[in-house]
Design a protein around this motif. Structure first.
Motif, short mmCIF file in Angstrom:
data_model
loop_
_atom_site.label_atom_id
_atom_site.label_comp_id
_atom_site.label_asym_id
_atom_site.label_seq_id
_atom_site.Cartn_x
_atom_site.Cartn_y
_atom_site.Cartn_z
N ARG A 1 -15.38 -16.10 1.75
CA ARG A 1 -15.59 -14.93 2.75
C ARG A 1 -15.18 -15.06 4.02
O ARG A 1 -14.57 -14.31 4.48
N LYS A 2 -15.35 -16.21 4.67
CA LYS A 2 -15.07 -16.61 5.96
C LYS A 2 -13.52 -16.52 6.05
O LYS A 2 -12.75 -16.02 7.14
N GLU A 3 -12.71 -17.11 5.21
CA GLU A 3 -11.45 -16.91 5.06
C GLU A 3 -10.93 -15.51 4.85
O GLU A 3 -9.68 -15.12 5.59
N ILE A 4 -11.33 -14.50 3.98
CA ILE A 4 -10.97 -13.31 3.88
C ILE A 4 -11.18 -12.82 5.25
O ILE A 4 -10.35 -11.86 5.68
N ASN A 5 -12.27 -13.03 5.92
CA ASN A 5 -12.51 -12.38 7.25
C ASN A 5 -11.42 -12.58 8.24
O ASN A 5 -10.95 -12.09 9.05
N ALA A 6 -11.22 -13.98 8.11
CA ALA A 6 -9.95 -14.44 9.09
C ALA A 6 -8.75 -13.86 8.86
O ALA A 6 -8.00 -13.49 9.70
N LEU A 7 -8.19 -13.80 7.51
CA LEU A 7 -7.04 -12.84 7.15
C LEU A 7 -7.25 -11.56 7.54
O LEU A 7 -6.33 -10.83 7.92
N ASN A 8 -8.33 -11.08 7.60
CA ASN A 8 -8.43 -9.50 8.07
C ASN A 8 -8.02 -9.36 9.55
O ASN A 8 -7.91 -8.37 9.82
N SER A 9 -8.13 -10.43 10.33
CA SER A 9 -7.80 -10.45 11.80
C SER A 9 -6.30 -10.25 12.02
O SER A 9 -6.12 -9.83 13.16
N PHE A 10 -5.50 -10.42 11.08
CA PHE A 10 -4.16 -10.31 11.46
C PHE A 10 -3.50 -9.11 10.87
O PHE A 10 -4.06 -8.33 9.81
N SER A 11 -2.71 -8.66 11.67
CA SER A 11 -2.22 -7.27 11.45
C SER A 11 -1.09 -6.85 10.52
O SER A 11 -0.58 -5.97 10.28
N ALA A 12 -0.36 -8.16 10.23
CA ALA A 12 0.96 -8.10 9.60
C ALA A 12 0.80 -7.56 8.25
O ALA A 12 -0.23 -8.04 7.63
N SER A 13 1.69 -6.55 7.80
CA SER A 13 1.40 -5.84 6.61
C SER A 13 1.68 -6.89 5.23
O SER A 13 1.29 -6.74 4.33
N GLY A 14 2.47 -7.78 5.51
CA GLY A 14 2.96 -8.72 4.57
C GLY A 14 2.00 -9.65 4.02
O GLY A 14 2.05 -10.46 3.20
N LEU A 15 0.74 -9.65 4.82
CA LEU A 15 -0.31 -10.56 4.34
C LEU A 15 -1.39 -10.01 3.44
O LEU A 15 -2.05 -10.63 3.04
N LYS A 16 -0.96 -8.56 3.12
CA LYS A 16 -2.10 -7.95 2.13
C LYS A 16 -1.84 -8.34 0.75
O LYS A 16 -2.99 -8.39 0.23
#
Length: 310
Positions: A182-197
């Protein structure tokens, strides 16, 4: 494969159960006119460009051979960064070929080359090393490297930082540590790049699987597969389809599972990834039989026969 980074080096690119680096535009275009005495080695450029094309088309053995030629050319030039790039790319190719010991040797050689030149080991190389260790089951070693990458003093590029959190999510999932996932998911959510979806959807799917929330997992993995297809990342697309198939199977939906396993296996076969193709097509055949889908069962069997006789 996912292409998400751009660095000052002209030839380095990576592929990851997770990492791929873009070749920069400078020095790579075949139509570019190079002035005599410009310092650009056209032979080295052609080798790297051909290797990149082979890699992008899934011809990893061919790409590795071309990168070995590029490495020899870089040695001839005594061009440290070209040497490191070629060693890095050879590690990437061997990672894709699942030759993990060879991949690790090339990473270590790239690290040694930088140290001899009194340069620091870059975070993209550390991420590649962590990925290889993850793939070999050395989760603690991989995790320690991700801690190193994320040190504030390293100031990793956003693409490296986000991919590091994705890898940490995979490690947490492998460990069964849902809180860390969950922590890593929250960390990824902090990035705005659409390619990370696509990465974010995969981690969401893995968390849903860990919580036995099969429908949410199916939806997340299907979404990840679509996004990876749009990015032309067909290897990861097939893996996402297989994860969606697993979630369908766990949910007691053999028909849906067989269809996704079949699609994953068919794509993997066309990529030359016979190991996964056979595994997924065998499962598609079994589940299609359970679901009473005789046409799919026969088609999966035909693909398997073709792969097993080659």
């Amino acid at each position: 494969m996912i292409r998400y980074l751009r660095f000052r080096n002209a030839y380095r690119h990576a592929v990851l159960i997770l990492v791929v680096l873009l070749i920069t535009a400078g020095g790579c275009g075949s139509s570019r006119v190079v002035q005599k005495g410009s310092g650009v080695d056209e032979n080295l450029t052609r080798l790297n460009n051909s290797a990149r094309i082979s890699y992008d088309n899934g011809r990893l053995e061919q790409a590795a051979n071309l990168y070995r030629q590029a490495l020899n050319r870089a040695y001839l030039r005594d061009d440290r960064m070209a040497i490191v790039d070629a060693q890095y790319n050879l590690a990437v190719c061997n990672l894709g070929l699942r030759s993990y010991d060879k991949a690790l040797v090339w990473v270590h050689q790239a690290q040694n080359e930088l140290v001899r030149g009194e340069e620091s080991v870059t975070t993209d190389i550390l991420l590649l090393k962590a990925t290889i260790l993850y793939r070999t089951g050395k989760l603690d070693d991989a995790w320690q490297i991700t801690d190193q990458i994320l040190l504030p003093s390293n100031q990793p590029a956003e693409a490296v930082e986000s991919k590091t959190h994705f890898l940490r999510g995979l490690i947490a999932d492998k460990r069964g540590d849902t809180n860390q996932l969950r922590k890593e998911i929250n960390a990824l959510n902090s990035f705005s790049a659409s390619g990370l979806k696509a990465d974010l959807e995969e981690l969401n799917g893995r968390l849903a699987m860990a919580e036995n929330n099969w429908d949410a997992a199916i939806q997340a993995f299907d979404s990840s597969a679509r996004r990876r297809r749009e990015k032309l990342d067909y290897r990861k697309m097939a893996q996402a389809l297989a994860l969606a198939a697993e979630a369908c199977d766990q949910a007691g939906k053999p028909s849906n599972a067989s269809k996704r396993y079949f699609r994953a296996g068919r794509s993997a076969a066309r990529q030359g990834n016979n190991q996964d193709a056979i595994k997924w097509l065998e499962r598609a055949e079994q589940l299609a039989g359970q679901a009473g889908d005789e046409p799919l069962k026969q088609e999966a069997r035909a693909y398997l026969k073709s792969l097993q006789t080659n």
